[in-house]
Design a protein around this motif. Sequence first.
Motif, PDB file in Angstrom:
ATOM      1  N   LEU A   7      47.003  41.837  27.021  1.00 61.26           N
ATOM      2  CA  LEU A   7      46.513  40.475  26.776  1.00 61.26           C
ATOM      3  C   LEU A   7      46.348  40.269  25.273  1.00 61.26           C
ATOM      4  O   LEU A   7      45.682  41.056  24.610  1.00 61.26           O
ATOM      5  N   VAL A   8      46.972  39.205  24.759  1.00 61.14           N
ATOM      6  CA  VAL A   8      46.858  38.869  23.338  1.00 61.14           C
ATOM      7  C   VAL A   8      46.009  37.604  23.211  1.00 61.14           C
ATOM      8  O   VAL A   8      46.393  36.537  23.699  1.00 61.14           O
ATOM      9  N   VAL A   9      44.836  37.737  22.579  1.00 63.90           N
ATOM     10  CA  VAL A   9      43.918  36.610  22.422  1.00 63.90           C
ATOM     11  C   VAL A   9      43.849  36.279  20.927  1.00 63.90           C
ATOM     12  O   VAL A   9      43.232  36.997  20.148  1.00 63.90           O
ATOM     13  N   VAL A  19      53.347  38.745  17.907  1.00 66.56           N
ATOM     14  CA  VAL A  19      52.846  39.943  18.595  1.00 66.56           C
ATOM     15  C   VAL A  19      53.482  40.051  19.981  1.00 66.56           C
ATOM     16  O   VAL A  19      53.906  41.132  20.412  1.00 66.56           O
ATOM     17  N   LYS A  20      53.579  38.907  20.647  1.00 65.77           N
ATOM     18  CA  LYS A  20      54.165  38.878  22.001  1.00 65.77           C
ATOM     19  C   LYS A  20      55.613  39.374  21.987  1.00 65.77           C
ATOM     20  O   LYS A  20      56.021  40.180  22.824  1.00 65.77           O
ATOM     21  N   ILE A  21      56.393  38.914  21.015  1.00 61.37           N
ATOM     22  CA  ILE A  21      57.808  39.309  20.915  1.00 61.37           C
ATOM     23  C   ILE A  21      57.936  40.822  20.754  1.00 61.37           C
ATOM     24  O   ILE A  21      58.726  41.479  21.437  1.00 61.37           O
ATOM     25  N   TYR A  22      57.115  41.403  19.858  1.00 59.95           N
ATOM     26  CA  TYR A  22      57.204  42.846  19.617  1.00 59.95           C
ATOM     27  C   TYR A  22      56.739  43.659  20.821  1.00 59.95           C
ATOM     28  O   TYR A  22      57.331  44.684  21.156  1.00 59.95           O
ATOM     29  N   LEU A  23      55.689  43.194  21.476  1.00 60.68           N
ATOM     30  CA  LEU A  23      55.201  43.913  22.663  1.00 60.68           C
ATOM     31  C   LEU A  23      56.246  43.888  23.770  1.00 60.68           C
ATOM     32  O   LEU A  23      56.499  44.899  24.431  1.00 60.68           O
ATOM     33  N   SER A  25      59.429  43.595  23.419  1.00 58.13           N
ATOM     34  CA  SER A  25      60.571  44.435  23.029  1.00 58.13           C
ATOM     35  C   SER A  25      60.305  45.915  23.318  1.00 58.13           C
ATOM     36  O   SER A  25      61.233  46.706  23.439  1.00 58.13           O
ATOM     37  N   GLN A  26      59.016  46.274  23.428  1.00 63.39           N
ATOM     38  CA  GLN A  26      58.637  47.656  23.741  1.00 63.39           C
ATOM     39  C   GLN A  26      58.398  47.867  25.239  1.00 63.39           C
ATOM     40  O   GLN A  26      57.940  48.921  25.664  1.00 63.39           O
ATOM     41  N   GLY A  27      58.681  46.836  26.039  1.00 64.99           N
ATOM     42  CA  GLY A  27      58.577  46.972  27.493  1.00 64.99           C
ATOM     43  C   GLY A  27      57.240  46.603  28.102  1.00 64.99           C
ATOM     44  O   GLY A  27      56.981  46.903  29.263  1.00 64.99           O
ATOM     45  N   TYR A  28      56.372  45.939  27.312  1.00 62.47           N
ATOM     46  CA  TYR A  28      55.069  45.536  27.842  1.00 62.47           C
ATOM     47  C   TYR A  28      55.136  44.144  28.478  1.00 62.47           C
ATOM     48  O   TYR A  28      55.880  43.280  28.014  1.00 62.47           O
ATOM     49  N   GLU A  29      54.349  43.948  29.520  1.00 60.19           N
ATOM     50  CA  GLU A  29      54.149  42.612  30.090  1.00 60.19           C
ATOM     51  C   GLU A  29      53.030  41.969  29.282  1.00 60.19           C
ATOM     52  O   GLU A  29      51.963  42.560  29.107  1.00 60.19           O
ATOM     53  N   VAL A  30      53.250  40.752  28.770  1.00 58.79           N
ATOM     54  CA  VAL A  30      52.289  40.147  27.841  1.00 58.79           C
ATOM     55  C   VAL A  30      51.680  38.871  28.429  1.00 58.79           C
ATOM     56  O   VAL A  30      52.384  38.018  28.972  1.00 58.79           O
ATOM     57  N   TYR A  31      50.359  38.760  28.295  1.00 57.18           N
ATOM     58  CA  TYR A  31      49.621  37.554  28.676  1.00 57.18           C
ATOM     59  C   TYR A  31      48.970  37.000  27.408  1.00 57.18           C
ATOM     60  O   TYR A  31      48.565  37.765  26.538  1.00 57.18           O
ATOM     61  N   GLU A  32      48.871  35.669  27.317  1.00 60.18           N
ATOM     62  CA  GLU A  32      48.378  35.042  26.090  1.00 60.18           C
ATOM     63  C   GLU A  32      47.137  34.202  26.350  1.00 60.18           C
ATOM     64  O   GLU A  32      46.947  33.664  27.441  1.00 60.18           O
ATOM     65  N   ALA A  33      46.322  34.083  25.309  1.00 54.29           N
ATOM     66  CA  ALA A  33      45.171  33.175  25.338  1.00 54.29           C
ATOM     67  C   ALA A  33      44.866  32.748  23.904  1.00 54.29           C
ATOM     68  O   ALA A  33      45.055  33.530  22.971  1.00 54.29           O
ATOM     69  N   THR A 106      51.727  45.037   9.863  1.00 49.98           N
ATOM     70  CA  THR A 106      53.141  45.136  10.245  1.00 49.98           C
ATOM     71  C   THR A 106      53.218  45.358  11.757  1.00 49.98           C
ATOM     72  O   THR A 106      52.308  45.957  12.341  1.00 49.98           O
ATOM     73  N   PRO A 107      54.275  44.866  12.375  1.00 47.78           N
ATOM     74  CA  PRO A 107      54.436  45.089  13.827  1.00 47.78           C
ATOM     75  C   PRO A 107      54.396  46.567  14.184  1.00 47.78           C
ATOM     76  O   PRO A 107      53.821  46.943  15.205  1.00 47.78           O
ATOM     77  N   MET A 108      54.975  47.419  13.335  1.00 48.72           N
ATOM     78  CA  MET A 108      54.995  48.858  13.628  1.00 48.72           C
ATOM     79  C   MET A 108      53.589  49.447  13.663  1.00 48.72           C
ATOM     80  O   MET A 108      53.274  50.295  14.496  1.00 48.72           O
TER      81      MET A 108
END
Length: 232
Positions: A7-9, A19-23, A25-33, A106-108
């Motif tokens: 979850l990205v808040v 942040v969502k794009i990078y997560l 790309s690493q195979g994570y399911e992303v939820y936003e708020a 950085t995303p990394m």
Amino acid sequence: MEMNHVLVVEDDKEIREGVKIYLKSQGYEVYEAADGIEGLKVLEKEEIHLAIVDIMMPRLDGIRMTMKLREKYDFPVIMLSAKSEEVDKVMGLNIGADDYVTKPFTPMELMARVNSQLRRYRKFMEQLAPRENIHVIGGLEINEDTVEVSVDGEPVRLTPIEYKILLLLAKNPGRVFSSEEIYERVWQEKAINTDTIMVHVRNIREKIELDPKNPKYLKVVWGVGYKIEKQG
């Protein structure tokens, strides 16, 4: 492998999307708020394994959101903070956040923190999970998968028959087994002469008990049989 839900808040849409794009790309399911109130609503509907929470947000900030979620959840929380929010950062860690990343990042760097926290959380959950093939009675531990026995962390060498007898008793702590029942369960045949059981029990005691004459684990119930004592 099961997909982790993050979850990205974050009220800044550009940061949130990045942040969502990078997560993803690493195979994570992303939820936003976009704020803490929205974030808590997501938690009510979805199973979340890690939250990335910005400190400064409208309506409900990251500090208060983390305090609220810690009432019910123990997954890792990574806080995002600006350099000027040093005091808030410390407060965030004090009230239950696991890590923080300072903007700009950085995303990394963020991905390294996410991966590290999820690894720790997985280990923590594995330790909590019941281990069906490991039987622990006080300091006595029997591992059916590896066929290993230890007492207070020290390995104990048993013969195959001794191991089978001990395992039978340890899987049923507190229950008394007669010599006939032990013989039939272990040897898988009708009990004719059960004198050997007494010898095996004596040998097991010598190996697992600190004081075999005053046993802590393997006890005799006179005239009835043997049992492994339940430990408090």
